[in-house]
Design an enzyme around this catalytic site. Sequence first.
Site, PDB file in Angstrom:
ATOM      1  N   TYR A 148     119.968   1.965  60.113  1.00 21.95           N
ATOM      2  CA  TYR A 148     119.199   1.209  58.961  1.00 21.95           C
ATOM      3  C   TYR A 148     118.299   0.122  59.553  1.00 21.95           C
ATOM      4  CZ  TYR A 148     118.602  -1.539  54.466  1.00 21.95           C
ATOM      5  OH  TYR A 148     118.059  -1.944  53.218  1.00 21.95           O
ATOM      6  N   LYS A 175     117.367   5.256  57.829  1.00 21.43           N
ATOM      7  CA  LYS A 175     117.118   4.507  56.605  1.00 21.43           C
ATOM      8  C   LYS A 175     115.791   3.560  57.216  1.00 21.43           C
ATOM      9  CE  LYS A 175     118.896   1.868  52.813  1.00 21.43           C
ATOM     10  NZ  LYS A 175     120.207   1.362  52.206  1.00 21.43           N
TER      11      LYS A 175
END
Length: 320
Positions: A148, A175
Amino acid sequence: MQTDVLKKKLEGCYVTVPTPFRDVEGFPIDEDALRTYVRFLIDGGLTADNAVFLAGGAAGDFSTMTFEERVRVAEVVVEEVAGRVPVAMGAQTTSTLELVRLAKAAQRIGADFIQVSCPFYFSHTEGDFEEFVREAAEAAPDIGIIIYNTFWTTTNISFAMVERLAEIPNVVGLKWATPRTDAMEFESVTARFSKRFTIIDNNLFFAFSPMPALGARAFEVHLCNFWPQWGLKLVREIGAGNYAEVARMLVEEAMPFYKLWVEIERDFTSGDGYLDKLCMELVGLPSSRCRPPTRDARQRYRAPTLAMMRAIGTPNLVEA
């Protein structure tokens, strides 16, 4: 590890499930309410074919919970879904030692993925981050790792860093969000790596990120927490290549939610999950605030939130 199987499991709506607390001293986790949240999402049509549930991410108040609480929240979600939907466990932390413990715990309780971002507070180097991820990958080789890019709190992950992370077999998801510049970092990474990773669009570029030239296959969708059918329609329209309708959905239905979120963050409190949980309350789910220092936004923002939900056509409002 079946990397391709894990990548396929990540496709669809990436739903960040909030963690409910009880409104008593210490704000303990309300496990019954959490199970209600999960059942609501499943009853709304979210399945292994179209969704992944993130337990204990930012909207799940990971930053205010103990290690044991984080593991328990993920365990409750895993128990409640009973294999019907893949589960990712939030594993963001400032400590490599804790990350290893979180990864092992996720593997033990039967989660499919952990979500990892670069350690915050200190400005770590990319070399620090690479070692951080490799430690988790070695500690829990059966867990898929979702990287992420939280560039707003820590080091922005470069194209070259993504290339190095691609060498780690159980890193299966990215992500992805980037600052908006003329260099088009979002597009360059998505286009280059969409075959290596399942790209989860965290930039709200849904109207073009899934196009064949870019190839994103998953989408962070906060609206699913109170309107799961919205996420299902998003996935269907993307699958049909109806990007004009996807753009309309974003502007007319998603944008008002995010604009209200920004207003609350600017004028009242910061954190994550507070607007999700207020919207969930307004469709009849159990109420909860976030733990402090995020303040309770429910009373002050109930009326504007209800007005926003009416305007975008949210079904099943209990105060309509």
